[in-house]
Write a protein that holds these residues in place. Structure first.
Motif, PDB file in Angstrom:
ATOM      1  N   LEU A   1      23.819  20.472  60.628  1.00 31.76           N
ATOM      2  CA  LEU A   1      23.307  19.275  61.266  1.00 31.76           C
ATOM      3  C   LEU A   1      23.694  19.237  62.734  1.00 31.76           C
ATOM      4  O   LEU A   1      24.680  19.856  63.139  1.00 31.76           O
ATOM      5  CB  LEU A   1      23.877  18.023  60.583  1.00 31.76           C
ATOM      6  N   GLY A   2      22.917  18.507  63.510  1.00 32.38           N
ATOM      7  CA  GLY A   2      23.287  18.206  64.881  1.00 32.38           C
ATOM      8  C   GLY A   2      23.791  16.771  64.956  1.00 32.38           C
ATOM      9  O   GLY A   2      23.927  16.078  63.944  1.00 32.38           O
ATOM     10  N   MET A   3      24.053  16.330  66.177  1.00 28.80           N
ATOM     11  CA  MET A   3      24.466  14.946  66.387  1.00 28.80           C
ATOM     12  C   MET A   3      23.993  14.503  67.766  1.00 28.80           C
ATOM     13  O   MET A   3      24.148  15.229  68.750  1.00 28.80           O
ATOM     14  CB  MET A   3      25.992  14.803  66.304  1.00 28.80           C
ATOM     15  N   GLY A   4      23.402  13.313  67.828  1.00 26.57           N
ATOM     16  CA  GLY A   4      22.934  12.785  69.101  1.00 26.57           C
ATOM     17  C   GLY A   4      23.997  11.956  69.798  1.00 26.57           C
ATOM     18  O   GLY A   4      25.034  11.624  69.224  1.00 26.57           O
ATOM     19  N   VAL A   5      23.735  11.600  71.044  1.00 25.52           N
ATOM     20  CA  VAL A   5      24.705  10.808  71.813  1.00 25.52           C
ATOM     21  C   VAL A   5      24.821   9.376  71.285  1.00 25.52           C
ATOM     22  O   VAL A   5      25.741   8.654  71.660  1.00 25.52           O
ATOM     23  CB  VAL A   5      24.338  10.785  73.316  1.00 25.52           C
TER      24      VAL A   5
ATOM     25  N   ARG B   1      29.007  23.003  51.678  1.00 25.35           N
ATOM     26  CA  ARG B   1      29.642  22.814  52.977  1.00 25.35           C
ATOM     27  C   ARG B   1      28.646  22.160  53.919  1.00 25.35           C
ATOM     28  O   ARG B   1      27.431  22.282  53.764  1.00 25.35           O
ATOM     29  CB  ARG B   1      30.128  24.145  53.570  1.00 25.35           C
ATOM     30  N   ILE B   2      29.170  21.466  54.928  1.00 26.50           N
ATOM     31  CA  ILE B   2      28.357  20.873  55.986  1.00 26.50           C
ATOM     32  C   ILE B   2      28.946  21.307  57.317  1.00 26.50           C
ATOM     33  O   ILE B   2      30.163  21.224  57.534  1.00 26.50           O
ATOM     34  CB  ILE B   2      28.344  19.339  55.900  1.00 26.50           C
ATOM     35  N   ASP B   3      28.088  21.800  58.198  1.00 24.80           N
ATOM     36  CA  ASP B   3      28.507  22.200  59.538  1.00 24.80           C
ATOM     37  C   ASP B   3      27.781  21.338  60.559  1.00 24.80           C
ATOM     38  O   ASP B   3      26.560  21.161  60.478  1.00 24.80           O
ATOM     39  CB  ASP B   3      28.190  23.679  59.793  1.00 24.80           C
ATOM     40  N   LEU B   4      28.531  20.805  61.510  1.00 28.38           N
ATOM     41  CA  LEU B   4      27.964  20.055  62.627  1.00 28.38           C
ATOM     42  C   LEU B   4      28.019  20.927  63.865  1.00 28.38           C
ATOM     43  O   LEU B   4      29.093  21.406  64.251  1.00 28.38           O
ATOM     44  CB  LEU B   4      28.760  18.773  62.873  1.00 28.38           C
ATOM     45  N   LEU B   5      26.878  21.145  64.488  1.00 28.31           N
ATOM     46  CA  LEU B   5      26.781  21.964  65.695  1.00 28.31           C
ATOM     47  C   LEU B   5      26.275  21.095  66.832  1.00 28.31           C
ATOM     48  O   LEU B   5      25.148  20.596  66.792  1.00 28.31           O
ATOM     49  CB  LEU B   5      25.829  23.144  65.458  1.00 28.31           C
TER      50      LEU B   5
END
Length: 216
Positions: A118-122, A171-175
């Motif tokens: 997953l990504g993440m926004g501001v 698993r979950i990875d945040l990039l």
């Protein structure tokens, strides 16, 4: 509640390479153990370099299922369609043999995943779980794999995997990249309401370990 592991890299290329190598190992192990593997990936620009690294990995892509984390409700050939970006940037070379599941209309989504990226926004959103959406709370609480969310402004409506689906992963990875997003993550990593920072829905849980891959 387990705490997310935070891995900082000197460059974005280093972060992308490290995550691609780990994902290749996870997929290869699943293929050896079960004969198939399921991977969720986000859209946007952050994962592109990682996709380029991952698509060259020598694994049995014919038995890998790839699922977008979310999708914009736009025509299939629209440049903003995540599905198209995943086909262009990930499903090339050896990885072209993988099966991509569409979210609009919804295809057959695996019940469990071996990895979720997953990504993440501001604003603290992840997938299409936006804090500004009037449909956020319903999506956070949904027992379904998918939920439709309207987004204020000119953006198209979205369809997103729900936390219930995202957490059905080994698993979950945040990039994500940049100092601004790191500051947002540090706020989101504190206990609080997921409606404020929806990424908390994947941080404040014990179902799947979370690792952050970050670079300036």
């Amino acid at each position: 509640m387990s705490e997310a592991a935070f891995r900082a890299f000197e460059t974005r290329a280093d972060a992308a390479r490290a995550l691609a190598n780990e994902l290749a190992g996870v997929l290869a192990a699943a293929l050896e153990r079960r004969g198939s593997a399921a991977l969720v990936v986000s859209g946007g620009t952050s994962p592109v370099e990682m996709f380029h690294q991952l698509r060259e990995q020598a694994i049995d892509w014919t038995n890998v299922t790839v699922v977008p984390s979310d999708e914009r409700d736009v025509p299939p050939d629209h440049p903003d369609r995540n599905e198209g970006m995943i086909r262009r940037e990930l499903l090339q070379g050896p990885a072209a043999a993988a099966r991509l599941v569409s979210l609009i209309p919804p295809g057959e989504i695996p019940e469990r995943f071996h990895a979720v990226v997953l990504g993440m926004g501001v604003d603290g959103h992840t997938a299409s779980l936006f804090p500004s959406s009037p449909d956020l709370q319903a999506a956070l609480e949904s027992d379904d794999a998918l939920h439709r969310l309207s987004v204020p402004g000119p953006e198209a409506d979205r369809v997103s995997l729900t936390p219930r689906a995202l957490l059905s992963s080994r698993r979950i990875d945040l990039l994500f990249f940049g100092e601004e997003k790191r500051a947002v993550f540090e706020q989101a990593a504190r206990p609080g309401d997921p409606a404020e920072f929806p990424v908390r829905a994947v941080l404040e849980q014990d179902s799947a370990p979370v690792t952050v891959f970050w670079a300036p």
